[in-house]
Design a protein around this motif. Structure first.
Motif, PDB file in Angstrom:
ATOM      1  N   ARG A  17      20.327  25.937 -44.793  1.00 58.27           N
ATOM      2  CA  ARG A  17      20.632  25.821 -46.019  1.00 58.27           C
ATOM      3  C   ARG A  17      20.297  26.952 -46.815  1.00 58.27           C
ATOM      4  N   LEU A  20      22.748  30.215 -44.688  1.00 59.44           N
ATOM      5  CA  LEU A  20      24.283  30.223 -44.430  1.00 59.44           C
ATOM      6  C   LEU A  20      25.000  30.728 -45.751  1.00 59.44           C
ATOM      7  N   GLU A  24      28.170  33.585 -41.786  1.00 61.58           N
ATOM      8  CA  GLU A  24      28.990  32.312 -41.006  1.00 61.58           C
ATOM      9  C   GLU A  24      28.042  31.731 -40.144  1.00 61.58           C
ATOM     10  N   PRO A  25      28.403  30.597 -39.656  1.00 62.43           N
ATOM     11  CA  PRO A  25      27.359  29.797 -38.876  1.00 62.43           C
ATOM     12  C   PRO A  25      27.453  30.477 -37.595  1.00 62.43           C
ATOM     13  N   PHE A  77      25.337  23.828 -37.707  1.00 67.09           N
ATOM     14  CA  PHE A  77      25.418  24.872 -38.856  1.00 67.09           C
ATOM     15  C   PHE A  77      27.076  24.900 -39.479  1.00 67.09           C
ATOM     16  N   SER A  78      27.866  24.453 -38.742  1.00 63.19           N
ATOM     17  CA  SER A  78      29.062  24.317 -38.959  1.00 63.19           C
ATOM     18  C   SER A  78      29.235  23.426 -39.997  1.00 63.19           C
ATOM     19  N   ASP A  81      27.682  24.266 -43.271  1.00 58.15           N
ATOM     20  CA  ASP A  81      28.612  25.430 -43.948  1.00 58.15           C
ATOM     21  C   ASP A  81      29.858  24.840 -44.393  1.00 58.15           C
ATOM     22  N   GLN A  82      30.546  23.639 -43.786  1.00 63.23           N
ATOM     23  CA  GLN A  82      31.813  23.320 -44.331  1.00 63.23           C
ATOM     24  C   GLN A  82      31.262  22.245 -45.346  1.00 63.23           C
ATOM     25  N   GLU A 201      35.553  34.002 -37.086  1.00 62.62           N
ATOM     26  CA  GLU A 201      34.751  34.438 -38.456  1.00 62.62           C
ATOM     27  C   GLU A 201      35.094  35.831 -38.495  1.00 62.62           C
TER      28      GLU A 201
END
Length: 292
Positions: A17, A20, A24-25, A77-78, A81-82, A201
């Motif tokens: 948190r 990011l 990018e992850p 992480f993705s 991130d989304q 990315e």
């Protein structure tokens, strides 16, 4: 060791948190793993650690690394991130002990006794209570507010990666040297995530103080200390028992989020923490007649 591992591992969601917004992850994780490889290599040189002796061992260790590090962390992480909240992500990957226990029964031939099954179910119930306050259960449509199906898919990939990776390592990497084996795992994970960063990315990074400090903690606190602890725990205990420790991660993460971000812990969450702790205690308790 288990208590320290849970405390360290729980900060991974917090670190994601924090970091990011600035990378990018896949890029974030690739940089983290490459830095970790440098640190691990220095440790290996100083301690003069041995390396696996066969190519087959190297390949098994690398595969385990792709599952435990690239698939799990890449998925987590993705998802965050989304737009998936860290609490929801933690809840999904918190299902890992159930998945691991079920797979261990058929894959490794491990026997899951009644108390362990009760503990696993209680742990899942505790996680649901702790994180349930972050969800609008009255309106199912709000469960996906802020994130779409790709975030959910990423979280499920993380869940599958850590569950299968734990079992794969237990079956094929039991004789893995701790530091050099972890080094090989990060090499495999770095290659996979590096390719993903190149393909998907922009690889742009904002080197802010927050990002640098977060990266430093994730390298030394998570990728070095927590991962070495995890490898040692897997080698010392049954996969299903080790996996049950992950039940404590979401409650501990919720406490950390409350301290750092002011997220409220109500009566339901406090009850869930108590239920999860009791469930883990049942799941990891050795039977009285167990051999040392």
């Amino acid at each position: 060791m288990p208590v320290l591992f849970v405390l360290l591992w729980s900060t991974g969601f917090i670190g994601a948190r924090f970091g990011l917004p600035y990378a990018e992850p896949f890029t974030f994780l690739t940089i983290r793993f490459l830095c970790t490889l440098v640190v691990l290599y220095l440790i290996i040189r100083v301690m003069r650690e041995i390396w696996p002796r066969t190519l087959k061992a190297w390949l098994h260790i690398a595969v385990a690394g792709v599952l435990v590090h690239a698939a799990y962390l890449g998925g987590v992480f993705s998802a965050i991130d989304q737009g998936m909240p860290a609490g929801v992500t933690a809840l999904i990957v918190g299902l890992q002990p159930l998945v691991t226990a079920c797979l261990a029964r058929s894959w490794l031939g491990e026997r899951i006794n009644r108390n362990q099954w009760i503990g696993i179910i209680l742990g899942l119930a505790g996680i649901t209570l702790v994180l349930g306050e972050q969800l609008d259960l009255a309106d199912p449509a709000t469960l996906f507010t802020g994130f779409g199906p790709m975030a959910l898919l990423a979280a499920l990939l993380a869940l599958l990666g850590i569950a299968v990776g734990t079992l794969y390592q237990k079956r094929y990497c039991t004789e893995m040297p701790l530091t050099t084996g972890t080094f090989i795992q990060f090499v495999g994970a770095s290659l996979v995530l590096g390719v993903a960063a190149l393909v998907f990315e922009t690889r742009e990074i904002e080197w802010t103080p927050t990002f640098v400090l977060t990266l430093g903690w994730l390298i030394f606190g998570l990728s070095i200390a927590a991962i070495l602890l995890l490898m040692a725990l897997i080698r010392r205990g049954e996969a299903s028992r080790v996996a049950s420790l992950f039940y404590l991660v979401p409650p501990v993460t919720a406490v950390e989020a409350w301290i750092l971000f002011g997220e409220r812990l109500g009566p339901m969450a406090l009850t869930g923490i108590a239920v999860a702790v009791f469930g883990v205690a049942m799941a990891v308790r050795q039977p009285a007649d167990a051999k040392p």
